[in-house]
Design an enzyme around this catalytic site. Structure first.
Site, PDB file in Angstrom:
ATOM      1  N   GLU A 248      18.552   7.855  46.895  1.00  0.00           N
ATOM      2  CA  GLU A 248      19.261   9.104  46.687  1.00  0.00           C
ATOM      3  C   GLU A 248      18.938   9.906  45.739  1.00  0.00           C
ATOM      4  O   GLU A 248      19.269   9.377  44.434  1.00  0.00           O
ATOM      5  CB  GLU A 248      20.786   8.810  46.772  1.00  0.00           C
ATOM      6  CG  GLU A 248      21.367   8.061  48.058  1.00  0.00           C
ATOM      7  CD  GLU A 248      21.386   8.774  49.226  1.00  0.00           C
ATOM      8  OE1 GLU A 248      21.028  10.204  49.286  1.00  0.00           O
ATOM      9  OE2 GLU A 248      21.221   8.035  50.198  1.00  0.00           O
ATOM     10  N   CYS A 282      24.657  16.485  42.407  1.00  0.00           N
ATOM     11  CA  CYS A 282      23.497  16.526  43.318  1.00  0.00           C
ATOM     12  C   CYS A 282      23.511  17.582  44.580  1.00  0.00           C
ATOM     13  O   CYS A 282      22.493  18.159  45.099  1.00  0.00           O
ATOM     14  CB  CYS A 282      23.064  15.402  44.016  1.00  0.00           C
ATOM     15  SG  CYS A 282      24.610  14.538  44.633  1.00  0.00           S
TER      16      CYS A 282
HETATM   17  P1  NAD Z   1      18.135   8.694  36.221  1.00  0.00           P
HETATM   18  O1  NAD Z   1      17.439   8.533  37.051  1.00  0.00           O
HETATM   19  O2  NAD Z   1      17.956   8.976  34.792  1.00  0.00           O
HETATM   20  O3  NAD Z   1      19.233   7.380  36.215  1.00  0.00           O
HETATM   21  C1  NAD Z   1      20.201   6.958  37.043  1.00  0.00           C
HETATM   22  C2  NAD Z   1      20.181   5.311  36.979  1.00  0.00           C
HETATM   23  O4  NAD Z   1      19.027   4.773  37.261  1.00  0.00           O
HETATM   24  C3  NAD Z   1      20.691   4.924  35.602  1.00  0.00           C
HETATM   25  O5  NAD Z   1      21.983   3.978  35.824  1.00  0.00           O
HETATM   26  C4  NAD Z   1      19.611   4.655  34.838  1.00  0.00           C
HETATM   27  O6  NAD Z   1      19.783   3.607  33.773  1.00  0.00           O
HETATM   28  C5  NAD Z   1      18.973   4.048  35.930  1.00  0.00           C
HETATM   29  N1  NAD Z   1      17.420   4.107  35.855  1.00  0.00           N
HETATM   30  C6  NAD Z   1      16.684   4.608  35.327  1.00  0.00           C
HETATM   31  N2  NAD Z   1      15.241   4.441  35.002  1.00  0.00           N
HETATM   32  C7  NAD Z   1      15.400   3.223  36.099  1.00  0.00           C
HETATM   33  C8  NAD Z   1      14.247   2.219  36.279  1.00  0.00           C
HETATM   34  N3  NAD Z   1      13.035   2.683  35.976  1.00  0.00           N
HETATM   35  N4  NAD Z   1      14.513   1.319  36.843  1.00  0.00           N
HETATM   36  C9  NAD Z   1      15.800   1.151  37.429  1.00  0.00           C
HETATM   37  N5  NAD Z   1      17.010   1.845  36.974  1.00  0.00           N
HETATM   38  C10 NAD Z   1      16.486   2.943  36.228  1.00  0.00           C
HETATM   39  O7  NAD Z   1      19.518   9.752  36.754  1.00  0.00           O
HETATM   40  P2  NAD Z   1      20.593  10.494  36.052  1.00  0.00           P
HETATM   41  O8  NAD Z   1      19.950  11.293  35.093  1.00  0.00           O
HETATM   42  O9  NAD Z   1      21.479   9.436  35.553  1.00  0.00           O
HETATM   43  O10 NAD Z   1      21.210  11.357  37.142  1.00  0.00           O
HETATM   44  C11 NAD Z   1      20.827  12.659  37.410  1.00  0.00           C
HETATM   45  C12 NAD Z   1      20.200  12.455  38.718  1.00  0.00           C
HETATM   46  O11 NAD Z   1      20.875  11.877  39.860  1.00  0.00           O
HETATM   47  C13 NAD Z   1      19.860  13.696  39.345  1.00  0.00           C
HETATM   48  O12 NAD Z   1      18.365  13.993  39.425  1.00  0.00           O
HETATM   49  C14 NAD Z   1      20.547  14.205  40.497  1.00  0.00           C
HETATM   50  O13 NAD Z   1      20.284  15.085  41.494  1.00  0.00           O
HETATM   51  C15 NAD Z   1      20.588  12.686  40.854  1.00  0.00           C
HETATM   52  N6  NAD Z   1      21.690  12.456  41.879  1.00  0.00           N
HETATM   53  C16 NAD Z   1      21.510  12.354  42.988  1.00  0.00           C
HETATM   54  C17 NAD Z   1      22.578  12.143  44.153  1.00  0.00           C
HETATM   55  C18 NAD Z   1      22.057  12.225  45.590  1.00  0.00           C
HETATM   56  O14 NAD Z   1      23.095  11.569  46.390  1.00  0.00           O
HETATM   57  N7  NAD Z   1      21.089  12.473  46.223  1.00  0.00           N
HETATM   58  C19 NAD Z   1      23.799  11.973  43.746  1.00  0.00           C
HETATM   59  C20 NAD Z   1      24.038  12.284  42.323  1.00  0.00           C
HETATM   60  C21 NAD Z   1      23.098  12.491  41.522  1.00  0.00           C
END
Ligand code: NAD
Length: 483
Positions: A248, A282
């Protein structure tokens, strides 16, 4: 100062490497706690605990599984105030958002899947006189759930609840930016009678803790919500290992407003869909397209309402917007406001950071910002900003509106405002989005499939989709053509 621990095998466990990350309060910009900077060793301990717990948990009677998940839901609501305060302090979201939306929804996630597991079934097919085929839906084993910072407990539980309901053992990795309510969830699960090892919570950053979880060969599936960039990296690692993946990802959601809509309802909802949670949902509509005949009226009314939104102390019930989540995110959103101006955008309101003075003077506050005059092709309209920033643009025809809506790499959600039923059917067929709202926004029925297309991800959460994701179908064909 609050020092968090991992939750592994039912025990609060410090990171094996002894390292910690600082945790900051967005309202003040000050450090107020530390969380484990976990690595592959902690993930291994969590996998060992989850593997040991799996045979018993996957064979637990459905009624008992239901009772435990219901008890977790009740435990969340019993600690509503404490969890809401923790969520608000950790993320900068207003206390009213945390209390009225985030925490009740986290409880509802458990309640919903506790009930769903009692009704989850599978197909069977008969070939008369020849065979009976039926599908076993078996839990996968150990699964990983990785969540972001914008709706911390809400999205963490949206993954964990169906994973547990389906009989899996889980390793959850909450965002390192907002770890607090996940840590409290461990206590709630323990009190609710969830056996040790069934849910393990490993804190830490993405490249170390998250990546170790994704790369672990015994973790059978990854359910991830977060940025498109991290989703692509996770897919790169997990796909050759043939793990099940639910991704997502980001969005750049369009809001199409036609002159024949219910104007007052549209206006009030569009203010919410633009700026709730500081635009850090999001599903927020960040590109607003308005039919030309009502554009001037909409612009004036919308800007007036946005200017009246109060940005303030997140812990104060009167604040409509709180702080954005981190210094890095604050700088990112500001850089996009700057970029939008360089690209020729005109700021209609907002555009600046705010110093709220006193204790809050170091906090990460931004004015809700409305920009017009940008083409669909510029970066400000193509890239996800994920903050309190929206762009406005008029359109002449339905075809033009559709082209604008579909004109980015993303496809999470779209919102449509019109009372023309034929138009609703035409556009909902053609909008490139996983979710379309018509004359409403963020109205969630948890039975519906939730997810995006294009760069907004693959897979669907919610309802049976989530239980199907967290189980493996196995077909059994039984010959019936002999006595
Ligand atoms: P992010 O991708 O930086 O981090 C999300 C999670 O992934 C965190 O727990 C982080 O530690 C982990 N992570 C990061 N890199 C990783 C890797 N290489 N391997 C495994 N885990 C990893 O996102 P964020 O800044 O925390 O959140 C904001 C983003 O989330 C925005 O892009 C937003 O659109 C998206 N979002 C999407 C939805 C949806 O339902 N589509 C819902 C909420 C947020």
């Amino acid at each position: 100062m609050q020092i968090l621990a991992n939750y592994i095998n039912g025990l609060h466990t410090p990171p094996r490497n002894g390292r910690y990350l600082d945790n900051f309060e967005p309202a003040t910009g000050k450090m107020y706690g530390q969380i484990p900077d976990s690595d592959a060793d902690d993930v291994q301990a969590a996998v060992d605990a989850a593997k040991a717990a799996f045979p018993a948990w996957s064979n637990t009677a459905l009624e008992s599984r239901h009772d435990i998940l219901r008890a977790i839901a009740d435990g969340i609501m019993e600690r509503l105030d404490e969890l809401a305060e923790a969520e608000s302090r950790d993320s900068g979201k207003t206390i009213s958002t945390a209390r009225n939306i985030d925490i009740p929804r986290a409880a509802l996630n458990f309640k919903f899947f506790a009930t769903a597991l009692l009704h989850f079934g599978s197909e069977s097919y008969q070939m008369p006189g020849t065979a009976l085929s039926y599908t076993l839906r078996q839990p996968l084993g150990v699964v990983g759930c990785i969540s972001p910072w914008n709706l911390p407990l809400y999205l963490f539980t949206w993954k964990i609840a169906p994973a547990l309901a389906a009989g899996n053992c889980v390793i959850g990795k909450p965002s390192e930016v907002t770890p607090l309510t996940a840590a409290l969830l461990g206590e709630i699960c323990q009190k609710a009678g969830l056996p040790p090892g069934v849910l393990n919570i490993v804190h830490g950053n993405g490249p170390r803790a998250g990546a170790s979880l994704v790369a672990h060969p015994e973790v059978k599936a990854i359910s991830f919500t977060g940025s498109t960039r991290a989703g692509a990296e996770i897919a790169r690692v997990a796909a050759p290992m043939f793990k099940k993946l639910s991704l997502e990802l980001g969005g750049k959601n369009p809001n199409l407003i036609f002159a024949d809509c219910h104007y007052e309802r549209m206006l009030e909802t569009t203010v919410r869909s633009s700026f709730n949670n500081q635009g850090q949902i999001c599903l927020c509509g960040s590109r607003i397209y308005v039919e030309k005949s009502i554009y001037e009226r909409f612009r004036a009314d919308f800007v007036a309402q946005v200017q009246a939104l109060k940005v303030g102390d997140p812990s104060h019930p009167g604040s409509r917007l709180g702080a954005v989540v981190s210094q890095a995110h604050f700088e990112k959103v500001k850089s996009y406001i700057q970029l939008a101006q360089e690209e020729g955008g005109k700021i209609l309101c907002g555009g600046k950071s705010l110093d709220l003075g006193g204790e809050l003077s170091g906090g990460w506050y931004l004015e809700p910002t409305v920009i017009e005059g940008l083409s669909i092709h510029c970066r400000s309209n193509q890239e996800e900003i994920f903050g309190p920033v929206v762009t406005l643009q008029p359109f002449d025809t339905e075809a033009e509106a559709l082209a604008l809506a579909n004109g980015t790499p993303y496809g999470l959600s779209a919102t449509l405002w019109t009372n023309d039923l034929a138009r609703v059917h035409r556009l909902t067929q053609s909008l490139q989005a996983g979710i379309v709202w018509v004359n409403t926004w963020m109205l969630r029925d948890l039975r519906t499939p939730f997810g995006g297309v294009k760069h907004s991800g693959i897979g669907r959460e919610g309802g049976w989709d989530a239980l199907r994701f967290f189980t493996e179908p196995k077909n059994v064909t039984y010959a019936t053509d002999f006595d």
